[in-house]
Design a protein around this motif. Structure first.
Motif, short mmCIF file in Angstrom:
data_model
loop_
_atom_site.label_atom_id
_atom_site.label_comp_id
_atom_site.label_asym_id
_atom_site.label_seq_id
_atom_site.Cartn_x
_atom_site.Cartn_y
_atom_site.Cartn_z
N GLN A 184 0.84 -1.19 0.00
CA GLN A 184 0.00 0.00 0.00
C GLN A 184 0.89 1.25 0.00
O GLN A 184 1.22 1.79 1.05
N PRO A 185 1.25 1.74 -1.19
CA PRO A 185 2.10 2.92 -1.28
C PRO A 185 1.29 4.16 -1.65
O PRO A 185 0.16 4.08 -2.15
N GLN A 186 1.88 5.32 -1.43
CA GLN A 186 1.32 6.55 -1.97
C GLN A 186 1.62 6.59 -3.47
O GLN A 186 2.72 6.26 -3.90
N TYR A 187 0.62 7.00 -4.26
CA TYR A 187 0.84 7.05 -5.72
C TYR A 187 -0.21 7.93 -6.35
O TYR A 187 -1.41 7.79 -6.09
N ASN A 188 0.24 8.88 -7.15
CA ASN A 188 -0.66 9.74 -7.90
C ASN A 188 0.12 10.45 -8.99
O ASN A 188 1.33 10.19 -9.17
N PRO A 214 -4.61 8.97 -4.08
CA PRO A 214 -4.62 9.10 -5.55
C PRO A 214 -4.94 10.52 -6.01
O PRO A 214 -4.62 10.88 -7.14
N LEU A 215 -5.56 11.33 -5.14
CA LEU A 215 -5.87 12.72 -5.48
C LEU A 215 -4.95 13.70 -4.75
O LEU A 215 -5.24 14.90 -4.68
N LEU A 275 -9.99 12.65 -14.04
CA LEU A 275 -8.77 12.37 -14.80
C LEU A 275 -7.71 11.76 -13.88
O LEU A 275 -7.08 10.76 -14.22
N ALA A 276 -7.52 12.37 -12.69
CA ALA A 276 -6.48 11.90 -11.78
C ALA A 276 -6.74 10.49 -11.27
O ALA A 276 -5.82 9.66 -11.20
#
Length: 343
Positions: A184-188, A214-215, A275-276
């Motif tokens: 579970q990583p941060q990603y955006n 994600p946002l 979109l994001a």
């Protein structure tokens, strides 16, 4: 709603996962929180992410009450442990010496506490919230194995581990015959530090990616404007944690680029947050994205992001606008060397 398998396991999770970090028992009152959970269920979301540290255990209680009465077999409930948990009513800096980390004592007690608060006999996914440099990894994984073999945990995973840590944990899990299935990583769009090393490691090991933020804490909704104060009631004004987490994202130079992204999204006939979100979930290495909400209509709206399509030209223009504002350095995936620094 789609329900992909988590990594190489047989567990199916919803493409969007409802999470209650920084919302339940913090920004959002109990009635509103339960309405958001109800909206998530109605939209086809079956997977719910929380952690014992969210609102110092209160978020788990709220989620447990919101899901009470639901058919348990139809839900996937995920929680985590690692960060300090303080006794009820104690000041922030008064967690006990064993109330954090990944020792056998804390992992076992944390899981049992989460089960009580969530009102369930087991969790589907139990994740280690960070890597513990002070506890032998063998001790942590053996504690998890005991919980799995006791039927209290179905699958295990981790959050924000490096590629090397993932490989070491996965090897031990295989020896202990427990299903290590997720990261579970941060990603955006703005934070892509997992791409060089963590993503290939997870593909190699068969781990699914459940990504948070994600946002970008709401920045990729476009509601924060350069040169203007944060909207009243937004996460950036939340003194319970949201405000401090967002300061690095509220610089005018970055917000000006986000404003240009908003224009691109509108030209393509969609709001920026659609979109994001779609950008994240359409990445072939991503299983699901975790979304939160302070109002039920936000949940419903986020699910609509799964319907939009992003063509190659739009994706190229997005990357051109963001340029060097995107964080890609894999060394930014890390855990604190000493958890006491955060106690």
């Amino acid at each position: 709603m789609e329900y992909p398998r988590l990594g190489r396991s047989g567990l199916r999770v919803s493409r969007l996962i409802y999470g209650n970090w920084l919302t339940h028992a913090s920004q959002v009152e109990a009635d509103a929180a339960e309405a958001c959970v109800r909206a998530a269920l109605e939209a086809g979301i079956t997977t719910f992410d929380t952690a014992d540290t969210y609102a110092n255990t209160e978020a788990e209680k709220v989620l447990g009450r919101a899901l009470a009465g639901e058919r348990r077999e139809g839900l996937v409930i995920a929680t985590k442990c690692y960060w300090p948990i303080r006794p009820d009513g104690a000041p922030q800096d008064q967690a006990g010496p064993n109330d954090h980390g990944l020792s056998r004592k804390h992992v076992t007690e944390a899981l049992h506490g989460s089960l009580r608060r969530l009102g369930t006999d087991y969790v589907d996914l139990f994740q280690l919230h960070r890597y513990d440099h002070d506890t032998p990894l063998e001790e942590t994984m053996e504690a998890l194995a005991d919980l799995v073999h006791a039927g209290k945990v179905h699958y295990v995973g981790v959050s924000e581990w490096t590629a090397d840590q993932l490989r070491r944990g996965h090897a031990l899990a295989r020896e202990l015959r427990i299903p290590f299935v997720s990261n579970q990583p941060q990603y955006n769009l703005l934070w892509r530090v997992i791409e060089p090393e963590v993503v290939p490691a997870c593909a190699e090991l068969g781990l699914g990616q459940i990504v948070w933020s994600p946002l970008a804490q709401g920045v990729l909704t476009g509601k924060y404007r350069p040169g203007r104060p944060a909207p009243e009631g937004s996460r950036a004004t939340d003194t319970h944690g949201g405000q401090s987490m967002m300061q690095h994202l509220l610089k005018d130079e970055l917000l000006e680029k986000v404003a240009r992204l908003r224009e691109l999204a509108e030209e393509a006939g969609m709001p920026l947050h659609h979109l994001a979100l779609q950008w994240v979930v359409q990445q072939p290495t991503i299983t699901s994205a975790i979304v939160g909400a302070s109002r039920p209509e936000q949940v419903t709206d986020n699910v609509r992001a799964l319907e939009v399509e992003l063509d190659e030209d739009l994706l190229a223009r997005v990357d051109e606008v963001l340029g060097d504002s995107v964080k890609r350095d894999p060394s930014l995936t890390r855990s604190p060397q000493r958890i006491a620094e955060f106690g």
